[in-house]
Design an enzyme around this catalytic site. Structure first.
Site, short mmCIF file in Angstrom:
data_model
loop_
_atom_site.label_atom_id
_atom_site.label_comp_id
_atom_site.label_asym_id
_atom_site.label_seq_id
_atom_site.Cartn_x
_atom_site.Cartn_y
_atom_site.Cartn_z
N GLY A 19 0.77 -1.23 0.00
CA GLY A 19 0.00 0.00 0.00
C GLY A 19 0.80 1.28 0.00
N GLY A 21 2.99 2.17 -2.44
CA GLY A 21 3.19 2.66 -3.79
C GLY A 21 4.47 2.22 -4.47
N LYS A 22 5.07 1.11 -4.01
CA LYS A 22 6.36 0.72 -4.61
C LYS A 22 6.23 0.28 -6.06
CE LYS A 22 6.33 -3.79 -2.26
NZ LYS A 22 5.11 -3.52 -1.46
N THR A 23 5.11 -0.38 -6.41
CA THR A 23 4.92 -0.78 -7.81
C THR A 23 4.83 0.45 -8.71
OG1 THR A 23 3.84 -2.87 -7.26
CG2 THR A 23 3.38 -1.96 -9.44
N SER A 24 4.07 1.46 -8.28
CA SER A 24 3.93 2.68 -9.08
C SER A 24 5.27 3.37 -9.26
CB SER A 24 2.93 3.63 -8.41
OG SER A 24 1.66 3.04 -8.32
N ASP A 46 6.20 -9.85 -7.06
CA ASP A 46 5.06 -9.75 -6.14
C ASP A 46 3.99 -10.75 -6.57
OD1 ASP A 46 2.85 -9.07 -4.62
OD2 ASP A 46 3.27 -6.92 -4.72
N THR A 503 -4.93 -0.80 -6.78
CA THR A 503 -4.03 -1.89 -6.40
C THR A 503 -4.49 -2.61 -5.13
OG1 THR A 503 -2.16 -0.83 -7.48
CG2 THR A 503 -1.65 -2.47 -5.81
#
Length: 592
Positions: A19, A21-24, A46, A503
């Site tokens: 939650g 925001g590492k993917t973004s 992930d 997400t």
């Protein structure tokens, strides 16, 4: 320019709790480097990866070019597929050679989440060590770095195969580790690459919240101890100061975040540091991602009021149904960062307020229920399953029983194995099973660990269930295992916690699918920290509130049998009074 992108090395790893925001940020980094002329491979490890959705491309477990971004390719490592291939590689050679009972025992050892974690690491170590595989790329960016647990597991001694062959042990991680011998040299090279600052940079992603920053500090220490010292800190989603003057809610959020940032843990203060402002839009699609790492944002803010009737069930409405049973197990599950601890406390406090006996407990090592409650109340008992204490109790029991029969060499290997992270999960499971039994007389509200750990607990529950049923020769004997309790909705109610963002909703839906495969049906969803339910006035928050409506509708109409929406509060939900405020009644119509 952001600090973490100054002279970036070849490997960039983004890690942090769910939650944040590492993917973004990983996707935005990949785009920025590719559009600067670099050849980039973006890799997700992930289990709930949504990189493909972010780019609008079906990726999967093969390197796929991103058509809209020249020089950018992506790969989503499928942990389940990797685990199956890993199991086949280990079990295949002994099938038909060893007795069937022995083969089944090996398969059982390889059925847990430890195997999945190791198998995923097995997949991407090749990207770190085999130059031919990545020769076409200047940078390889990993969304979700390996945990300290995984790396410690790979650093264990290499004598497990012989230990197993001689029948000396069957403890926690021996099954997964038995297949590592041939790859041990490759793993050693991978760990060396991770620890080399000239080749690798690790970026810790967090939010401006006291609890999140404390957890990031623990992650920093854990990784630094095993040699990953080249770390950068990114604080994501910080509310711009200008919004605070327009809205009491925004002012309260800004003050909260400033307090958290001013109280940054000492170990984080020395790290190179970036701050990324909260954006008014969901970070899905190329246009949004291109703006994430820039200071100026071309935003379209809603300027005219739109009367949207957001009348949704409250948390109190869910508790009404739960309370009617008079007792039972209530488990809150979800990715890290969605507010499970706070909502577990809110459910427990609301049940206790109604005069019902409640035991509130957590198996999350990062949770602090005492701080959340900030006090006590009648009918409520609070406890924490201490992973360290439970692990030491379990370790001593194994050494006193199985270890007593071993020679010095065998005992040394057993002691080494008992230092693995899987030992902790087994020990916590035993404590978890003890608490489940209490739910026959009172309410037990359980704040679980983040999703991966929770599923490992449930996997251990399933293994226990299968073993008990296998050993039960009298089929008329009434056996009630913990898994059977979890599968019975009258005894256990699973509440999935999410946020009204793309997400987290996808991740909660993935968790729901995993639970259903285990025969466990989630009872309800809770959408936490809803801006739309908090009556925002600032333009940025109003835009975010409008964006939430799509996700709330998805939960209500596609994912959940029943659900509740909990508003974002001006004050931190700490203390009994604020926790009761979370359970409110119907959310009023909101103009977004």
């Amino acid at each position: 320019m952001t600090q973490f992108l100054v002279q970036p090395p070849r490997f960039l790893f983004f890690t942090g709790k769910g939650g944040v925001g590492k993917t973004s940020i990983a996707c935005a980094t990949a785009i920025q480097l590719a559009e600067a002329g670099k050849r980039v491979l973006l890799v997700s490890t992930d289990p709930a990866s949504n990189v493909g959705q972010v780019f609008g491309v079906s990726i999967g477990n093969q390197i796929t070019a991103i058509p809209a971004v020249g020089r950018l390719s992506a790969l989503e490592i499928d942990p389940q597929a990797a685990a199956q291939a890993y199991r086949d590689r280990i079990v295949g050679p002994v099938r038909g050679v060893l007795p069937e009972a022995v083969v089944k025992g090996i398969e059982e050892q390889l059925s847990g989440a430890c195997t999945t974690e190791i198998a995923a690491f097995d997949e991407f170590t090749a990207l770190l060590t085999e130059a031919a595989l990545t020769a076409d790329y200047d940078h390889i960016i990993f969304d979700t770095a390996p945990t300290g647990h995984t790396i410690r597991l790979l650093q264990l001694p290499g004598a497990w195969s012989g230990f197993l062959d001689e029948g000396k042990g069957d403890a926690s991680c021996l099954g997964p580790l038995a297949g590592l011998e041939k790859q041990r040299a490759q793993y050693r090279q991978a760990v060396e690459a991770l620890a080399d600052p000239l080749r690798t940079r690790l970026i810790l992603v967090a939010r401006a919240q006291h609890s999140t920053l404390r957890e990031v500090a623990r992650t920093h220490d854990e990784l630094a101890k095993i040699g990953l010292s080249q770390q950068y800190l990114v604080i994501n989603g910080v509310l711009p100061r200008g919004e605070a003057a327009l809205d009491p809610l925004a002012a309260a959020i800004y003050a909260r975040e400033e307090a958290a940032l001013s109280d940054l843990p000492d170990v984080l203060k020395a790290l190179p540091y970036d701050q990324i402002a909260l954006k008014p839009f969901d970070l899905v699609g190329l246009n949004a991602l291109r703006q994430l790492l820039t200071e100026t944002v071309a935003q379209e803010v809603i300027t005219q009021d739109r009367q949207v009737t957001l009348v949704t069930p409250s948390l109190s409405a869910l508790v009404d149904v739960i309370a009617a049973d008079q007792h039972g197990l209530v488990m809150l599950m979800g990715k890290g960062g969605v507010g499970k601890t706070t909502l577990a406390a809110a459910v427990a406090v609301e049940l206790a307020r109604r005069g019902l006996p409640v035991h509130l407990t957590t198996s999350d090592p990062a949770a602090n229920l005492t701080d959340t409650l900030n006090g006590s109340m009648d009918n409520l008992v609070v406890s924490r399953i201490d992973p360290h204490a439970e692990t030491e109790r379990y370790r001593q029991h194994v050494l006193d029983t199985k270890g007593a029969k071993l020679d010095a060499e065998g005992r040394a290997l057993l002691e080494e194995d008992l230092r693995s992270p899987c030992t902790e999960e087994i020990a916590v499971f035993q404590a978890f099973s003890r608490i489940i039994r209490e739910a026959g007389q009172k309410f037990v509200v359980m704040d679980t660990a983040p999703t991966g750990h929770t599923l490992l607990l449930l996997d251990a529950t399933g293994a226990y269930h299968r073993e008990i049923m296998r050993q039960t020769t009298d089929k008329k004997l009434h056996v009630r295992t913990p898994m059977m309790r979890l599968q019975d909705e009258k005894q256990t109610k699973i509440l999935l916690v999410t946020l009204a963002e793309t997400t987290p909703v996808l991740e909660a839906a993935s968790l729901q699918a995993d639970l259903r495969r285990a025969g466990i049906e989630p009872w309800a969803w809770i959408i936490n920290n809803s801006v739309a339910a908090a009556h925002p006035l600032s333009p940025l928050l109003r835009q975010r509130a409008h964006n939430e409506l799509v996700e709330i509708e998805a939960v209500a109409k596609r994912h959940a049998h029943r659900y509740a929406v909990v508003p974002l509060l001006r004050e931190e939900p700490v203390g009994v009074a604020h926790l009761l405020e979370l359970s409110g009644h119907l959310v009023e119509p909101v103009c977004v």
